[in-house]
Design a protein around this motif. Structure first.
Motif, short mmCIF file in Angstrom:
data_model
loop_
_atom_site.label_atom_id
_atom_site.label_comp_id
_atom_site.label_asym_id
_atom_site.label_seq_id
_atom_site.Cartn_x
_atom_site.Cartn_y
_atom_site.Cartn_z
N TRP A 22 9.15 2.02 6.07
CA TRP A 22 10.04 3.06 5.40
C TRP A 22 9.50 4.04 4.58
O TRP A 22 10.15 5.15 4.69
N VAL A 23 8.45 3.70 4.00
CA VAL A 23 7.61 4.42 3.31
C VAL A 23 6.91 5.46 3.99
O VAL A 23 6.71 6.65 3.73
N GLY A 24 6.28 5.06 5.13
CA GLY A 24 5.36 5.66 5.85
C GLY A 24 3.93 5.36 5.75
O GLY A 24 3.61 4.73 4.71
N PHE A 25 2.94 6.00 6.69
CA PHE A 25 1.45 5.56 6.57
C PHE A 25 1.00 6.78 6.18
O PHE A 25 0.38 7.57 6.75
N ASN A 26 0.88 6.78 4.74
CA ASN A 26 0.28 8.05 4.10
C ASN A 26 -0.86 7.55 3.31
O ASN A 26 -0.92 8.34 2.11
N CYS A 27 -1.51 6.39 3.43
CA CYS A 27 -2.44 5.93 2.44
C CYS A 27 -3.67 6.87 2.40
O CYS A 27 -4.03 7.57 3.46
N TRP A 63 -4.09 11.86 -8.03
CA TRP A 63 -5.26 12.61 -8.77
C TRP A 63 -6.76 11.93 -8.12
O TRP A 63 -7.57 12.29 -8.70
N GLY A 64 -6.48 10.82 -7.54
CA GLY A 64 -7.49 10.01 -7.23
C GLY A 64 -8.44 10.45 -5.89
O GLY A 64 -8.05 11.63 -5.52
N ASN A 65 -9.40 9.69 -5.55
CA ASN A 65 -10.38 10.07 -4.35
C ASN A 65 -9.53 9.71 -3.13
O ASN A 65 -8.53 9.19 -3.24
N CYS A 66 -10.08 9.63 -2.05
CA CYS A 66 -9.83 9.55 -0.80
C CYS A 66 -10.93 9.24 0.12
O CYS A 66 -12.17 9.53 -0.16
N GLY A 67 -10.60 8.40 1.34
CA GLY A 67 -11.71 8.26 2.19
C GLY A 67 -11.95 6.61 2.49
O GLY A 67 -11.03 5.76 2.27
N TYR A 68 -13.34 6.40 3.04
CA TYR A 68 -13.43 5.05 3.23
C TYR A 68 -13.80 4.29 1.92
O TYR A 68 -14.72 4.89 1.21
N ASP A 69 -13.16 3.18 1.81
CA ASP A 69 -13.52 2.30 0.53
C ASP A 69 -13.29 0.90 0.94
O ASP A 69 -12.35 0.38 0.80
N PRO A 70 -14.45 0.39 1.30
CA PRO A 70 -14.32 -1.04 1.62
C PRO A 70 -14.37 -2.14 0.59
O PRO A 70 -14.86 -1.71 -0.63
#
Length: 77
Positions: A22-27, A63-70
């Motif tokens: 319902w929220v969507g896939f916007n991570c 306001w945070g970062n984004c990208g690959y975060d294992p």
């Protein structure tokens, strides 16, 4: 997974099953926060994995970062 990790994974699994479509896939991050939380609980157990997942969810904001975060590797060997 430890019993505590299984218990903490229940709300994450419920979110993925019920709310996520319902929220969507916007991570902002890869892997998604829910996948990250499940992996952290599996690798690090309930207490440490729960803390790592909570910190990640706290970083997931406009306001945070984004990208690959294992998930960090377990260094307690």
């Amino acid at each position: 997974m430890s019993p505590l990790a299984h218990l903490l994974a229940l709300p994450v699994r419920a979110y993925r099953l019920i709310l996520s479509p319902w929220v969507g896939f916007n991570c902002r991050y890869q892997p998604t926060c829910s996948a990250y939380a499940l992996e952290a609980l599996e690798k690090h157990g309930g207490l440490k994995g729960g803390w790592i997942a909570a910190k990640r969810i706290g970083r997931c904001n406009p306001w945070g970062n984004c990208g690959y975060d294992p998930v960090p590797e377990n260094q307690d060997h």
